[in-house]
Design an enzyme around this catalytic site. Structure first.
Site, PDB file in Angstrom:
ATOM      1  N   ASP A 189      57.634 -15.787  16.552  1.00  0.00           N
ATOM      2  CA  ASP A 189      56.486 -16.034  15.670  1.00  0.00           C
ATOM      3  C   ASP A 189      56.884 -16.832  14.421  1.00  0.00           C
ATOM      4  OD1 ASP A 189      53.889 -15.943  14.830  1.00  0.00           O
ATOM      5  OD2 ASP A 189      53.945 -13.842  14.151  1.00  0.00           O
ATOM      6  N   LYS A 222      51.570 -11.542  18.151  1.00  0.00           N
ATOM      7  CA  LYS A 222      50.876 -11.004  16.977  1.00  0.00           C
ATOM      8  C   LYS A 222      49.917  -9.901  17.406  1.00  0.00           C
ATOM      9  CE  LYS A 222      50.762 -15.313  14.256  1.00  0.00           C
ATOM     10  NZ  LYS A 222      51.505 -14.842  13.086  1.00  0.00           N
ATOM     11  N   ASP A 253      46.415 -22.810  12.218  1.00  0.00           N
ATOM     12  CA  ASP A 253      47.845 -22.951  11.944  1.00  0.00           C
ATOM     13  C   ASP A 253      48.311 -24.406  12.005  1.00  0.00           C
ATOM     14  OD1 ASP A 253      50.141 -21.691  11.110  1.00  0.00           O
ATOM     15  OD2 ASP A 253      50.841 -21.172  13.129  1.00  0.00           O
ATOM     16  N   ASP A 311      48.638 -20.229  17.249  1.00  0.00           N
ATOM     17  CA  ASP A 311      49.864 -19.445  17.102  1.00  0.00           C
ATOM     18  C   ASP A 311      49.620 -17.996  17.515  1.00  0.00           C
ATOM     19  OD1 ASP A 311      52.275 -18.359  16.422  1.00  0.00           O
ATOM     20  OD2 ASP A 311      51.990 -18.504  14.244  1.00  0.00           O
ATOM     21  N   LYS A 371      52.819 -29.308   9.623  1.00  0.00           N
ATOM     22  CA  LYS A 371      52.909 -28.357  10.740  1.00  0.00           C
ATOM     23  C   LYS A 371      51.584 -28.352  11.492  1.00  0.00           C
ATOM     24  CE  LYS A 371      53.003 -23.326  11.706  1.00  0.00           C
ATOM     25  NZ  LYS A 371      53.241 -21.969  11.179  1.00  0.00           N
ATOM     26  N   GLU A 417      57.717 -19.863  14.151  1.00  0.00           N
ATOM     27  CA  GLU A 417      57.821 -21.103  14.927  1.00  0.00           C
ATOM     28  C   GLU A 417      57.606 -22.364  14.102  1.00  0.00           C
ATOM     29  OE1 GLU A 417      55.126 -19.448  14.542  1.00  0.00           O
ATOM     30  OE2 GLU A 417      53.728 -21.046  14.076  1.00  0.00           O
ATOM     31  N   ARG A 462      58.711 -23.385  11.241  1.00  0.00           N
ATOM     32  CA  ARG A 462      59.946 -23.973  10.698  1.00  0.00           C
ATOM     33  C   ARG A 462      60.726 -24.715  11.783  1.00  0.00           C
ATOM     34  NH1 ARG A 462      61.615 -18.025   8.793  1.00  0.00           N
ATOM     35  NH2 ARG A 462      59.336 -17.950   8.758  1.00  0.00           N
TER      36      ARG A 462
HETATM   37  N1  BES Z   1      51.384 -19.147  11.166  1.00  0.00           N
HETATM   38  C1  BES Z   1      52.071 -18.017  10.673  1.00  0.00           C
HETATM   39  C2  BES Z   1      51.881 -17.782   9.178  1.00  0.00           C
HETATM   40  C3  BES Z   1      50.487 -17.491   8.706  1.00  0.00           C
HETATM   41  C4  BES Z   1      50.096 -16.196   8.431  1.00  0.00           C
HETATM   42  C5  BES Z   1      49.599 -18.504   8.465  1.00  0.00           C
HETATM   43  C6  BES Z   1      48.824 -15.932   7.955  1.00  0.00           C
HETATM   44  C7  BES Z   1      48.328 -18.244   8.002  1.00  0.00           C
HETATM   45  C8  BES Z   1      47.946 -16.951   7.739  1.00  0.00           C
HETATM   46  C9  BES Z   1      53.571 -18.170  10.947  1.00  0.00           C
HETATM   47  O1  BES Z   1      53.908 -18.900  12.062  1.00  0.00           O
HETATM   48  C10 BES Z   1      54.116 -16.803  11.135  1.00  0.00           C
HETATM   49  O2  BES Z   1      53.742 -16.181  12.088  1.00  0.00           O
HETATM   50  N2  BES Z   1      54.988 -16.366  10.232  1.00  0.00           N
HETATM   51  C11 BES Z   1      55.570 -15.079  10.299  1.00  0.00           C
HETATM   52  C12 BES Z   1      57.047 -15.225  10.053  1.00  0.00           C
HETATM   53  C13 BES Z   1      57.824 -14.006  10.376  1.00  0.00           C
HETATM   54  C14 BES Z   1      57.823 -13.727  11.867  1.00  0.00           C
HETATM   55  C15 BES Z   1      59.250 -14.191   9.880  1.00  0.00           C
HETATM   56  C16 BES Z   1      54.908 -14.220   9.249  1.00  0.00           C
HETATM   57  O3  BES Z   1      54.542 -14.736   8.195  1.00  0.00           O
HETATM   58  O4  BES Z   1      54.720 -13.040   9.487  1.00  0.00           O
HETATM   59 ZN    ZN Z   2      52.544 -20.276  12.696  1.00  0.00          ZN
HETATM   60 MN    MN Z   3      53.965 -17.713  13.820  1.00  0.00          MN
END
Ligand code: BES
Ligand code: ZN
Ligand code: MN
Length: 510
Positions: A359, A289, A300, A282, A277, A361, A363
């Site tokens: 968010d 966020k 990310d 992000d 990825k 994204e 996947r």
């Molecule tokens: N890039 C983030 C996950 C992340 C969080 C990486 C903290 C490193 C540190 C990912 O894209 C994300 O935002 N995931 C969300 C998913 C949710 C919206 C279902 C999350 O983990 O909150």
């Molecule tokens: Zn992300």
């Molecule tokens: Mn995200």
């Protein structure tokens, strides 16, 4: 800038001499020796340091030095020796008596003590200091020497900074320097791969856009890696609607980079595949966020960084295996053309995904890249890495990456390689009950499954794009960035996974 370290190996017997002469170590400003349980020195080490024996005894006693790992004592201007400093480092197990000696960590710990040194000799003389161990110590030194200060404008005239960056020559005295030098060659390739990955993770997101990331990956051409770059036009043609949907809110164009190393006897032999990825920033997109800590989302792309570092390591050490590395590079931004919650995208596989949260994204990016890699290269297995979910940090902290897999053998191999390298993985459950959580009212699936089991439902979505091939997903949100300092890493971006996956390949697929 990282410190410039020149490492070589010399024969132990050439540095050990009686009467205050330290042979080839004479010229060194620092001599490092290693002590075992109870501060015991080997016969050779005792001989080498004999003129200072009384001074050592007093220092050991005053400092209550017991020879434990991660402890050391320092003697400046040691009596009767030409060196300026004698550093004694412990190697005896600490609290966990069953833990085997961690040689890269020992090298890193040692390097951490050599800030002022310009020429050091390390006297490796304990029964378990094999040539392999000596090479591991050298790798630990190289990893510890890494420092990312590209954007510090003052470094050139600041004395302290100059001092910290001064070159250092390190001679490692061991029983078989020829063997150690040979072993070190591949370790140096691995260390460079780790450092490349760290730098990519550390770079700011205004510099490291998808296009710039692709340009850096292309530098692997120098090592004989074949590079294909897919631009948005090519991706549109392939039908990568999920990946493109993530990038559509950004002015920075998306890219997919395919890296191929053909090191096997036959270039036709099926490859192993690694997918990363690479969200270069992000923001969360329209599901934006919160502001606090958002700067961390420059990391990310740690999964993609690992794949590039791994390809470097494998190609540089000329691994006898065919490998495909593929990375999906996008920037997730809000904007007039950004993807909305409610949008439905069609993936390259033909399956459709309803966007619930923009968010989630990573996947979406991986869904198309995973499909492309299987379709085009028919790999024997796929391992993907992604900073995919915050939930994995809640579950496993920064100690373990989450491992999700459809294959017990691959999982075991990754777990074993993780224990050996210290890049540990912990297998998480998957199954139909979790899979159901991402069924959608309007499309084949939705991109989030709610708060419960957030890392697992993310993995379930990925699995819907995996067809009958051994596959493992490593969620590295906790291990790839914002890393706690260790003996071998002081950098925000850890380069996590390069050593793990290099070992997986070396142990089973070469
Ligand atoms: N890039 C983030 C996950 C992340 C969080 C990486 C903290 C490193 C540190 C990912 O894209 C994300 O935002 N995931 C969300 C998913 C949710 C919206 C279902 C999350 O983990 O909150
Ligand atoms: Zn992300
Ligand atoms: Mn995200």
């Amino acid at each position: 800038m990282s410190r410039n370290v020149a490492i070589d190996f010399i024969a132990l017997k050439d540095v050990v001499a009686a009467g205050g002469k330290a042979g080839k170590a004479e010229a060194a400003d620092t001599i490092v020796v290693f002590a075992g349980e109870g501060a015991a020195l080997s016969a050779n080490t005792a001989k080498l340091t004999k003129p200072a024996a009384e001074q050592i005894k007093r220092a050991v006693s005053f400092a209550k030095f017991k020879g434990k790992t991660s402890s050391s004592i320092d003697l400046l201007a040691p009596h009767g020796l030409s060196t300026d400093r004698l550093l004694i480092i412990g190697t005896a197990p600490g609290k966990d008596a069953s833990a085997p000696q961690d040689f890269p960590a020992l090298g890193g710990f040692t390097m951490g003590k050599l800030a002022h040194a310009r020429h050091a000799v390390l006297v490796l003389d304990q029964p378990d200091f094999t040539s392999d161990a000596a090479a591991d110590v050298a790798m630990g030194i190289e990893l510890r020497a890494y420092n990312f200060d590209t954007y510090k404008s003052k470094k050139k005239d600041d004395d302290e900074a100059k001092e910290a960056a001064a070159p250092i020559k390190i001679l490692i005295a061991c029983a078989d320097p020829v063997a150690a030098r040979r072993e070190h060659k591949s370790r140096a390739s691995i260390a460079s791969g780790v450092k490349i990955a760290r730098t990519l993770v550390n770079e700011p997101p205004n510099v490291l856009t998808p296009v710039e990331f692709a340009r850096r990956a292309k530098e692997l051409t120098k090592l004989g890696v074949e590079i294909d770059i897919l631009d948005e036009k090519a991706m549109t043609k392939l039908g990568m609607g999920a990946l493109l949907g993530v990038g559509q809110g950004s002015d920075n164009e998306s890219r997919v980079v395919i890296m191929r190393w053909n090191g096997a006897k036959s270039s036709k032999a099926k490859p192993v595949a690694f997918v990363g990825k690479g969200v270069t920033f992000d923001t969360g997109g329209i599901s934006i966020k919160p502001a606090g800590g958002m700067e961390d989302m420059k990391g990310d792309m740690a999964g993609a960084a690992c794949v590039v570092g791994l390809m470097h390591a494998l190609a540089s050490r000329k691994a006898k295996v065919n490998v495909v590395g593929a990375i999906g590079l996008v920037e997730n931004m809000p904007g007039a053309n950004a993807q909305r919650p409610g949008d439905i995208v069609t993936t390259m596989s033909g399956q459709t995904i309803e966007i619930i949260n923009t968010d989630a994204e990573g996947r979406l990016v991986l869904a198309d890249v995973l499909w492309y890699v299987q379709d085009k290269y028919k790999p024997t297995f796929i391992v993907n890495l992604a900073t995919l979910t915050g939930a994995i940090l809640v579950a496993l902290g920064q100690e373990y990456a989450g491992l999700f897999s459809n294959n017990d053998e691959l999982s075991t191999r990754l777990t074993v390689a993780g224990t050996a390298t210290g890049e540990k993985v912990w297998r998480m459950p998957m199954g139909p009950a979790f899979d159901k959580m991402i069924d959608s009212k309007f499309a084949d699936m939705k991109n989030t499954g709610g708060r419960f089991g957030g890392s697992i439902t993310a993995a379930q979505l990925l699995q819907r794009f995996v067809n009958n091939v051994p596959w493992a997903h490593l969620d590295i949100a906790g291990t790839g960035m914002s890393s706690p300092s260790s003996d071998i890493n002081q950098s925000w971006g850890s380069g996590w996974g390069v050593r793990l996956l290099n070992k997986l390949v070396a142990d089973h697929y070469e």
